[in-house]
Design a protein around this motif. Sequence first.
Motif, PDB file in Angstrom:
ATOM      1  N   ILE A  30       0.823  -1.221   0.000  1.00 29.94           N
ATOM      2  CA  ILE A  30       0.000   0.000   0.000  1.00 29.94           C
ATOM      3  C   ILE A  30       0.852   1.264   0.000  1.00 29.94           C
ATOM      4  CG2 ILE A  30      -1.921  -1.136   1.152  1.00 29.94           C
ATOM      5  CD1 ILE A  30      -1.060   0.289   3.740  1.00 29.94           C
TER       6      ILE A  30
ATOM      7  N   LYS B   6      -2.001   5.817   7.536  1.00 32.77           N
ATOM      8  CA  LYS B   6      -2.637   5.385   6.298  1.00 32.77           C
ATOM      9  C   LYS B   6      -3.635   6.449   5.859  1.00 32.77           C
ATOM     10  CE  LYS B   6      -5.361   1.841   6.589  1.00 32.77           C
ATOM     11  NZ  LYS B   6      -5.811   0.434   6.725  1.00 32.77           N
ATOM     12  N   LYS B   7      -3.517   6.900   4.597  1.00 32.31           N
ATOM     13  CA  LYS B   7      -4.403   7.943   4.079  1.00 32.31           C
ATOM     14  C   LYS B   7      -5.011   7.503   2.746  1.00 32.31           C
ATOM     15  CE  LYS B   7      -1.629  11.770   6.002  1.00 32.31           C
ATOM     16  NZ  LYS B   7      -0.870  12.993   5.663  1.00 32.31           N
ATOM     17  N   GLU B   8      -5.997   8.302   2.302  1.00 30.57           N
ATOM     18  CA  GLU B   8      -6.568   8.078   0.976  1.00 30.57           C
ATOM     19  C   GLU B   8      -6.110   9.185   0.050  1.00 30.57           C
ATOM     20  OE1 GLU B   8     -10.758   7.590   0.924  1.00 30.57           O
ATOM     21  OE2 GLU B   8     -10.743   5.793   2.189  1.00 30.57           O
TER      22      GLU B   8
ATOM     23  N   THR C 292      -5.394   3.908  -1.260  1.00 26.68           N
ATOM     24  CA  THR C 292      -4.811   3.935   0.080  1.00 26.68           C
ATOM     25  C   THR C 292      -3.295   4.052  -0.035  1.00 26.68           C
ATOM     26  OG1 THR C 292      -6.582   2.563   0.958  1.00 26.68           O
ATOM     27  CG2 THR C 292      -4.559   2.686   2.253  1.00 26.68           C
TER      28      THR C 292
ATOM     29  N   THR D  99       0.493   4.961   2.333  1.00 32.79           N
ATOM     30  CA  THR D  99       1.117   5.050   3.648  1.00 32.79           C
ATOM     31  C   THR D  99       2.097   6.212   3.662  1.00 32.79           C
ATOM     32  OG1 THR D  99       0.935   2.689   4.116  1.00 32.79           O
ATOM     33  CG2 THR D  99       2.671   3.867   5.261  1.00 32.79           C
TER      34      THR D  99
END
Length: 573
Positions: A12, A514-516, A521, A523
């Motif tokens: 991710i 963790k973000k969008e 997604t 990191t």
Amino acid sequence: MLAQLSIRDFAIIDSISITFHDGLTVLTGETGAGKSIIIDAIQLLAGGRGSVGYVRHGSKKAQIEGLFIVDEYDHPVQKVCKHFGIEVEDGQIVLERIITSSGKSICKVNSKLVTLAILREIGKTLIDIHSQHETQTLMNPDQHIHLLDLYESEETEKALAKYKFLYDKLVKLQKRFQELNDNEQETAQRLDLLNFQKRELEEANLVAGEDAKLEEEKLILSNFEKVFTALQDAYNALYGDGKGLDWVGQALASLEEQQHIDPYIAEKAKEIADHYYALEDLTYDLRNKLDSLQFDPERLNEIEGRLNELNRLKKKYGSTVSKMLEYLAKVEEEIEQIDNKESHLSELQEQINECKKDLQLEAQQLHHIRKRSANALEKSVVEELKDLYLEKATFNVSFQKEMDEAGEPKLHKFGFDHIRFLVSTNLGEPPKEINKIASGGELSRMMLALKKIFAKHQGVTSVIFDEVDTGVSGRVAQAIAEKIFEVSCQSQVLCITHLPQVAAMADTHLYIEKKEKQNRTVTSVKELNKEEQIMELSRMLTGTQLTETAKDHAKELLDFASSYKEKELTPQR
């Protein structure tokens, strides 16, 4: 130390670059944020097994790069790199690992392509990863003898070097004995083959260097016309009226007429005279060579036939005539040994017995040294375990040996000792092997105690703990935090933790989030300042709800950690 880590299109992780420092670096964040993924990336960098599943969805490849700074002279990786022909400049080593979406793995060390096995050999001298779910060196009983030898290693190294020299000699003697002592049918077949090879080589009447001479003669005969023309043209250009030698003669005569007037002219006349006579001699040589040249097609056929025969033999016995003669000498020696098999076997057996006696003495010496080291190690481990609130724990180094048919200890590559680390964490329980300990919390503390002791001996650049503090709390958590910090005084330590006590002890605190981003997604990694660290410790203490009490507690943890490091351990760094 691991100074810089770059990860692109890995799981991710989109793209991150992390700068690491000396001492203790902790990585915290919510579950699933990507903390262990970063450790997975480092593990791949050190030669771990990779898979297509690591490549970020929609990407062609995952790429990981790590810059390590090591001691320019003393670090074990220097010797490993030299062995594999990898240059290390200014103590910098760059490891690179690429995994493509098709499953191909590409490994590089300082921009040089290497195999995964070589990357693993180099990686294990730089990184040691320990987690709750992974068996490492300390958990592997087969490695315990090497760890014991690392403890107080100077005396052990000398004794082990003597032992290994004799052991290698014994292995060679036993191999030769076995070869000679094979069953009669194999020996007879081998003798027939050797005699055939001997006859074939002897009948060839080989002469050292003849192949090179024949090739030279063949080249001349095959190009006879070109050689003749070249010599004739050179001769005609030099000899005759109005040719080269004639013009040089005229120049000489012209200067000699006036050499009594000017010393310079006299000097040059002498130089030209020297050249004239040299050219004259050269002209005579060319004439003689031309007169001696004679094309002989039969000789050319003879040479080609001989070379064909030599080339046929080269495919079987060596790339040159000299090497074929060397092979013939070995064949003759082996035939002599087989013909006199019994006497050779008797001689070899005597050498083997003598070597075994010497080896037993060296192995006994190794055993005594290891016994002394084991006693010291046992005391050190017990002291470390007391600091971790395992006051009733015992640690024993078990010595075992196998016996051979003669009742002597059976020898192996490192002596006759079989070493196992045995542990009992509760009063009245018998000692068990480390990997048989049931409690995760007890195992974590045992591993930390051993890591603390062996960190300086193993020479590993970076030690990584992936949630080794699972299953502990309270005063044990604080003790583990202090012990992890102690390990960081010997090696750089990277630690994933959920314990605020461990996080507070950090020299550098990295927060993994963790973000969008664009419906994907990703990191991210952020180095926390003092205020941000207080907020993160508060979250770790209470969960989602941050209270003033939690913040005060977080400040207390940081103050205590700062005081502890300053008063107790900073001078060791």
